[in-house]
Design a protein around this motif. Structure first.
Motif, PDB file in Angstrom:
ATOM      1  N   TRP A   1      38.770  20.927  85.694  1.00 62.64           N
ATOM      2  CA  TRP A   1      40.025  20.681  86.408  1.00 62.64           C
ATOM      3  C   TRP A   1      40.623  19.298  86.158  1.00 62.64           C
ATOM      4  CZ3 TRP A   1      42.599  24.078  89.858  1.00 62.64           C
ATOM      5  CH2 TRP A   1      41.978  25.334  89.965  1.00 62.64           C
ATOM      6  N   LEU A   2      41.940  19.293  86.071  1.00 60.91           N
ATOM      7  CA  LEU A   2      42.682  18.024  85.986  1.00 60.91           C
ATOM      8  C   LEU A   2      43.637  17.928  87.179  1.00 60.91           C
ATOM      9  CD1 LEU A   2      43.689  17.831  82.203  1.00 60.91           C
ATOM     10  CD2 LEU A   2      41.795  16.648  83.348  1.00 60.91           C
ATOM     11  N   TRP A   3      44.017  16.694  87.493  1.00 59.83           N
ATOM     12  CA  TRP A   3      44.869  16.423  88.671  1.00 59.83           C
ATOM     13  C   TRP A   3      45.681  15.169  88.395  1.00 59.83           C
ATOM     14  CZ3 TRP A   3      45.230  18.331  93.838  1.00 59.83           C
ATOM     15  CH2 TRP A   3      45.768  17.455  94.791  1.00 59.83           C
ATOM     16  N   MET A   4      46.971  15.230  88.688  1.00 60.71           N
ATOM     17  CA  MET A   4      47.761  13.995  88.609  1.00 60.71           C
ATOM     18  C   MET A   4      48.812  13.995  89.692  1.00 60.71           C
ATOM     19  SD  MET A   4      49.703  14.619  84.987  1.00 60.71           S
ATOM     20  CE  MET A   4      50.589  16.155  84.688  1.00 60.71           C
ATOM     21  N   HIS A   5      49.283  12.808  90.058  1.00 56.40           N
ATOM     22  CA  HIS A   5      50.073  12.627  91.273  1.00 56.40           C
ATOM     23  C   HIS A   5      51.129  11.553  91.039  1.00 56.40           C
ATOM     24  CE1 HIS A   5      49.999  10.525  95.494  1.00 56.40           C
ATOM     25  NE2 HIS A   5      50.929  11.448  95.504  1.00 56.40           N
ATOM     26  N   ASN A   6      52.317  11.823  91.509  1.00 58.12           N
ATOM     27  CA  ASN A   6      53.338  10.775  91.627  1.00 58.12           C
ATOM     28  C   ASN A   6      53.678  10.684  93.102  1.00 58.12           C
ATOM     29  OD1 ASN A   6      55.521   9.028  91.419  1.00 58.12           O
ATOM     30  ND2 ASN A   6      56.956  10.694  90.973  1.00 58.12           N
ATOM     31  N   GLY A   7      53.704   9.463  93.617  1.00 57.36           N
ATOM     32  CA  GLY A   7      53.978   9.265  95.034  1.00 57.36           C
ATOM     33  C   GLY A   7      52.957   8.335  95.635  1.00 57.36           C
TER      34      GLY A   7
ATOM     35  N   LEU B   1      41.552   9.959  95.647  1.00 57.71           N
ATOM     36  CA  LEU B   1      40.964  10.397  96.918  1.00 57.71           C
ATOM     37  C   LEU B   1      41.613  11.709  97.375  1.00 57.71           C
ATOM     38  CD1 LEU B   1      39.008   9.884  99.168  1.00 57.71           C
ATOM     39  CD2 LEU B   1      40.572   8.191 100.128  1.00 57.71           C
ATOM     40  N   PHE B   2      42.910  11.829  97.177  1.00 55.71           N
ATOM     41  CA  PHE B   2      43.647  13.057  97.468  1.00 55.71           C
ATOM     42  C   PHE B   2      43.044  14.212  96.665  1.00 55.71           C
ATOM     43  CE2 PHE B   2      48.357  14.754  97.113  1.00 55.71           C
ATOM     44  CZ  PHE B   2      48.031  15.865  97.869  1.00 55.71           C
ATOM     45  N   PHE B   3      42.742  13.990  95.392  1.00 57.13           N
ATOM     46  CA  PHE B   3      42.115  14.999  94.543  1.00 57.13           C
ATOM     47  C   PHE B   3      40.770  15.431  95.132  1.00 57.13           C
ATOM     48  CE2 PHE B   3      39.910  15.492  90.114  1.00 57.13           C
ATOM     49  CZ  PHE B   3      40.065  16.862  90.140  1.00 57.13           C
ATOM     50  N   PHE B   4      39.979  14.466  95.553  1.00 55.41           N
ATOM     51  CA  PHE B   4      38.665  14.811  96.100  1.00 55.41           C
ATOM     52  C   PHE B   4      38.774  15.540  97.438  1.00 55.41           C
ATOM     53  CE2 PHE B   4      35.178  13.598  93.402  1.00 55.41           C
ATOM     54  CZ  PHE B   4      35.822  12.882  92.401  1.00 55.41           C
ATOM     55  N   LEU B   5      39.813  15.247  98.183  1.00 56.60           N
ATOM     56  CA  LEU B   5      40.041  16.032  99.405  1.00 56.60           C
ATOM     57  C   LEU B   5      40.405  17.466  99.046  1.00 56.60           C
ATOM     58  CD1 LEU B   5      41.967  13.414 101.561  1.00 56.60           C
ATOM     59  CD2 LEU B   5      39.656  14.310 101.984  1.00 56.60           C
ATOM     60  N   ALA B   6      41.248  17.633  98.054  1.00 57.42           N
ATOM     61  CA  ALA B   6      41.621  18.984  97.628  1.00 57.42           C
ATOM     62  C   ALA B   6      40.386  19.745  97.128  1.00 57.42           C
ATOM     63  CB  ALA B   6      42.704  18.916  96.552  1.00 57.42           C
ATOM     64  N   LEU B   7      39.531  19.049  96.369  1.00 55.91           N
ATOM     65  CA  LEU B   7      38.291  19.685  95.914  1.00 55.91           C
ATOM     66  C   LEU B   7      37.425  20.088  97.115  1.00 55.91           C
ATOM     67  CD1 LEU B   7      37.462  17.314  92.936  1.00 55.91           C
ATOM     68  CD2 LEU B   7      37.889  19.782  92.734  1.00 55.91           C
ATOM     69  N   THR B   8      37.366  19.192  98.094  1.00 56.60           N
ATOM     70  CA  THR B   8      36.583  19.462  99.303  1.00 56.60           C
ATOM     71  C   THR B   8      37.075  20.730 100.006  1.00 56.60           C
ATOM     72  OG1 THR B   8      36.118  17.120  99.624  1.00 56.60           O
ATOM     73  CG2 THR B   8      36.002  18.517 101.595  1.00 56.60           C
TER      74      THR B   8
ATOM     75  N   GLU C   1      39.086  24.588  93.606  1.00 52.30           N
ATOM     76  CA  GLU C   1      38.672  25.432  92.489  1.00 52.30           C
ATOM     77  C   GLU C   1      38.766  26.917  92.812  1.00 52.30           C
ATOM     78  OE1 GLU C   1      35.249  22.758  90.478  1.00 52.30           O
ATOM     79  OE2 GLU C   1      35.417  22.688  92.666  1.00 52.30           O
ATOM     80  N   LYS C   2      38.906  27.252  94.103  1.00 53.02           N
ATOM     81  CA  LYS C   2      39.015  28.666  94.453  1.00 53.02           C
ATOM     82  C   LYS C   2      40.452  29.080  94.750  1.00 53.02           C
ATOM     83  CE  LYS C   2      34.319  29.462  95.927  1.00 53.02           C
ATOM     84  NZ  LYS C   2      33.429  29.314  97.048  1.00 53.02           N
TER      85      LYS C   2
ATOM     86  N   THR D   1      48.029  20.253  89.049  1.00 52.18           N
ATOM     87  CA  THR D   1      46.598  20.496  88.829  1.00 52.18           C
ATOM     88  C   THR D   1      46.440  21.745  87.978  1.00 52.18           C
ATOM     89  OG1 THR D   1      44.426  20.621  89.917  1.00 52.18           O
ATOM     90  CG2 THR D   1      46.219  21.864  90.940  1.00 52.18           C
ATOM     91  N   THR D   2      45.380  21.805  87.207  1.00 52.02           N
ATOM     92  CA  THR D   2      45.152  22.962  86.333  1.00 52.02           C
ATOM     93  C   THR D   2      43.660  23.146  86.090  1.00 52.02           C
ATOM     94  OG1 THR D   2      45.700  23.998  84.208  1.00 52.02           O
ATOM     95  CG2 THR D   2      45.312  21.650  84.159  1.00 52.02           C
ATOM     96  N   ASP D   3      43.311  24.387  85.803  1.00 49.38           N
ATOM     97  CA  ASP D   3      41.939  24.685  85.365  1.00 49.38           C
ATOM     98  C   ASP D   3      41.925  24.917  83.857  1.00 49.38           C
ATOM     99  OD1 ASP D   3      43.304  27.050  85.172  1.00 49.38           O
ATOM    100  OD2 ASP D   3      41.951  28.221  86.422  1.00 49.38           O
ATOM    101  N   GLY D   4      43.027  24.608  83.201  1.00 50.55           N
ATOM    102  CA  GLY D   4      43.116  24.803  81.764  1.00 50.55           C
ATOM    103  C   GLY D   4      43.764  26.129  81.422  1.00 50.55           C
ATOM    104  N   ASP D   5      44.018  26.893  82.467  1.00 49.12           N
ATOM    105  CA  ASP D   5      44.634  28.208  82.269  1.00 49.12           C
ATOM    106  C   ASP D   5      45.949  28.214  83.067  1.00 49.12           C
ATOM    107  OD1 ASP D   5      45.081  30.818  81.633  1.00 49.12           O
ATOM    108  OD2 ASP D   5      43.548  31.662  82.967  1.00 49.12           O
ATOM    109  N   THR D   6      45.863  28.401  84.372  1.00 48.85           N
ATOM    110  CA  THR D   6      47.040  28.337  85.251  1.00 48.85           C
ATOM    111  C   THR D   6      47.315  26.869  85.629  1.00 48.85           C
ATOM    112  OG1 THR D   6      46.420  30.491  86.135  1.00 48.85           O
ATOM    113  CG2 THR D   6      47.985  29.175  87.444  1.00 48.85           C
ATOM    114  N   THR D   7      48.594  26.546  85.841  1.00 49.98           N
ATOM    115  CA  THR D   7      48.957  25.217  86.348  1.00 49.98           C
ATOM    116  C   THR D   7      49.697  25.376  87.673  1.00 49.98           C
ATOM    117  OG1 THR D   7      49.133  24.254  84.136  1.00 49.98           O
ATOM    118  CG2 THR D   7      50.349  23.137  85.896  1.00 49.98           C
ATOM    119  N   TRP D   8      49.325  24.548  88.641  1.00 56.07           N
ATOM    120  CA  TRP D   8      50.023  24.525  89.920  1.00 56.07           C
ATOM    121  C   TRP D   8      50.682  23.159  90.083  1.00 56.07           C
ATOM    122  CZ3 TRP D   8      45.326  26.625  88.941  1.00 56.07           C
ATOM    123  CH2 TRP D   8      45.093  27.947  89.338  1.00 56.07           C
TER     124      TRP D   8
END
Lengths: 276, 276, 276, 276
Positions: C107-113, C145-152, C156-157, C189-196
């Motif tokens: 998974w990848l994650w990037m943020h503006n804001g 930290l936002f990414f790790f909260l989303a993972l929490t 991935e599901k 964010t993406t799993d390499g297949d779908t992007t959200w």
């Protein structure tokens, strides 16, 4: 292209020069007002004459606006002569050896502008450098090569004549290669005592350059300005663009002029290239 | 001084070459076994021929052992020709333009060794570079100038002759400056197809150089070695020092020799400088 | 703050995405048109899914506009999923571990804001991260930290639900600390297949976000546009600001929306934070 | 792991401490004699108390041996209290925020050693940090977190007790996670006046630590040693390893000891962790 600042006067913390003014040099690294580029984020350098006989140099490839070591050094170091330069590369690599000011012995040199079509003239100019100086060229910029030409022509003995001879050669070589306006420059150099600043361009439309007016007079006019209280009466600045909006604080250096700053006063001399 | 690796063969992930071997190049950046220095931490570079007509270059001033981008690139990129180099500076600045391999068009070049007393000979050698090539010199190393001399003498047409002429000139200029042993070198160069590697020094005691032996034979000898299974039959390596302790896997390149690697085989030719 | 780009489609050279467009991301690093800052020079990052199962990451603290390794990598690497991000720091250090995109497994994650008044809420949010994930936080940014909260919360599901839960928590913690508008975000964010991709802010005035329209339609409209010929029919871009001025090529993502890009098409779903 | 040096005494140029000694700290960056690693090339830091009330910090990710800015600063800056540290990372990223010494107000802190299995204990220890201090943690090292624990336990009021409490907690948390020897440390901290140095490890076999003996006595013994003439009578050094081979110049700090350097003298106190 770039922006620079040359300070002469009683020792002052670098922070007062580089961070405190409203339009400080660090501010100009992101938002220059009068430059060809608003962003000068391709590295920077500071040269300062502290308590040691030779000036110190701090060169970094980071943008000045976020460099923490620059902020630390500026809070600690005081000096009576300070050269500072922020870079907007015109193509050469962003590396410490391409950062201004350049140093030779006690001398510092910094440049805003360019040698037009530098690849075409580089070899001819490099060959003109005094052979014993040649291997000391460390970087790849037009500005450093210009410094070594000035050294070749006697910078350490008579700066205005040496710069005039270097510019004369650059224009001569440039025109032989078909370049209409071979040089664009504001340059500052110092031996740690006197500072010489030059404004010149082959086309007669040079990059901006300003010098500060008398601090004691300004202090009378603006009794509440904290910046003016941090500066001594003998403080003199030559800058690419004013560090603030104080009316009366800055005078534009005329075209084709050499400003000589010495002992708390400055002289303006006409400058023109010498025939090669 | 430095350590390098040149790979030719079927495309392989860079990771297999740079990280997986017991005495990998990345390992050598901290603990070289046969180098003049055990630490080669003054930057590194990788050049690789992937699916594009021109090779890619990754140059970094960080020690290879902790560079995360090198690890990432090595896990992603595959190439059939790979040059990699770790640097121990002999004085010139640690900056990307001083990192090997150097590139010109499709050609790559890397060097271990030095031009003795380089400041004394630098100007004479720089003037000997073909004028149209001169402004393309970006860094300040002896190795890059050596590359430009080889280009001047026809590297792209006949590499062994061009290198022989460049070395001849370097020795001639050096001796005229009173330098007893002007050059120490192992050099590799490639056009992305054939690779030429040279081992030579004026004093006849050159830096170490090895080439790999036939992979298919080794695989029969060592059926359990995973490294050998990642390599194809046409894989050929030329390296500053062996990447592991496998008996029979490496042969020392003799003094004054040019190794030509092409099509899964190699030829060893005698090498001697040409009279200037 | 920052600018980013998310590409999905047939493999394309990174250069086509990062350098070729008139208002490319590299161009935006110096001259962003729609950002809070025009300069995004505090490092950058690229994540790409090439032929390996896991994405590669290239993080650099240099401004993208002068980074030579980015140019080299972009000329060599092709990928069907590319995340790229240029950073304008809101205070945290300029270091590789603070560069986006962040990675966890595939998974990848990037943020503006930003998370408003981050120091006030950082500890509460850090404690909410799943304990086994906590030591994997490497940098110091609100975005990671936002990414790790989303993972929490199960990124991935079910990415939309996980992001909604993370945003809900951030708003809840922020408001308990008296922060009126706790979050401002565009996230991909993406799993390499779908992007959200998400556009949202507590105040309802979010940073800009656009998605590309159908390439084949555009190609009919603009038969001479070379950029469009480098892109396949299934190419989809989500970007902080349009990469050029082509009328009809970009649509603004509405406030409080999640864009799901999959298989050459995109869906727009309403997005709102979940109660903590 | 790392090497460090703490100087107290009359102001001295940093160069005398960092470059001049035969086995100087800069020399140790490439060739440490007594360290776990011979190479300490993963960045460095210097903290110095000059003429300003707060110490300056210079942090760099480059190896100390080739950093030009360190050489420049060392030639210019003089200070009466100097902390210097060269790093060999045990895994965390090489970035300025992971460089020692760390600073809080007037206080500096540096550490050689490690918190064993740091990922396992990191969260528990982070939660134990005083909430108002928590957001000030900038990097990702065990050493910085250890500093913040000491601050939490009153470092600024009673350093030996605060360090004892922090170590007690670290050992307690570690053992609850099944770690046999949770901490290995030599630590130095100062408020710019007194310096406290600690040698301790859970296993009772701590990293090396030495303190200098009386300079005036040494000067009588070695009248020709230039290094001793650059140091004043009140000069005191605490170092990871001796800076030279002068017999009688260095004494090993015993296991489980706190050295307190103040006013040109030092006291050795027993040190043991406090029950959590």
């Amino acid at each position: 292209m770039c922006r620079w600042l040359a300070y002469s006067g009683s020792p002052v913390r670098l922070e007062e020069l580089l961070y405190k003014p409203a339009n400080s040099l660090v501010m100009q690294s992101k938002h220059a007002r009068m430059g060809v580029e608003t962003t000068n984020g391709d590295g920077f350098g500071v040269g300062w004459y502290g308590s040691e006989p030779y000036p110190g140099l701090f060169h970094s490839t980071e943008p000045a606006w976020h460099d923490r070591n620059l902020r630390e050094l500026s809070a600690q170091a005081s000096a009576g002569r300070v050269f500072a330069h922020i870079r907007a590369s015109t193509g050469s690599a962003v590396q410490q050896t391409n950062c201004h000011p350049f140093r030779h012995g006690r001398w510092l040199w910094m440049h805003n502008g360019l040698l037009k079509d530098f690849p075409a003239v580089k070899r001819d100019l490099a060959i003109a450098v005094e052979p014993s100086l040649f291997p000391q060229i460390e970087g790849a910029t037009d500005s450093e090569l210009f410094f070594f030409l000035a050294l070749t022509f006697g910078l350490e003995k008579d700066p205005p004549s040496a710069v005039a001879a270097a510019v004369g050669l650059i224009e001569d070589v440039g025109r032989r290669h078909g370049i209409e306006h071979p040089i664009q420059m504001t340059v500052a150099t110092t031996d740690g005592d006197t500072t010489w600043a030059f404004r010149y361009s082959s086309e007669g439309r040079s990059r901006s350059l300003f010098h500060s007016t008398d601090v004691s007079t300004l202090r009378t006019q603006y009794p509440d300005n904290p910046m003016l209280h941090a500066l001594a009466d003998d403080a003199r600045l030559v800058v690419s663009e004013p560090l603030g909006d104080l009316v009366g604080a800055w005078r534009e250096v005329p075209e084709s002029t050499c400003v000589v700053v010495h002992g708390g006063g400055e002289d303006l001399l006409p400058f023109s290239p010498a025939a090669a």
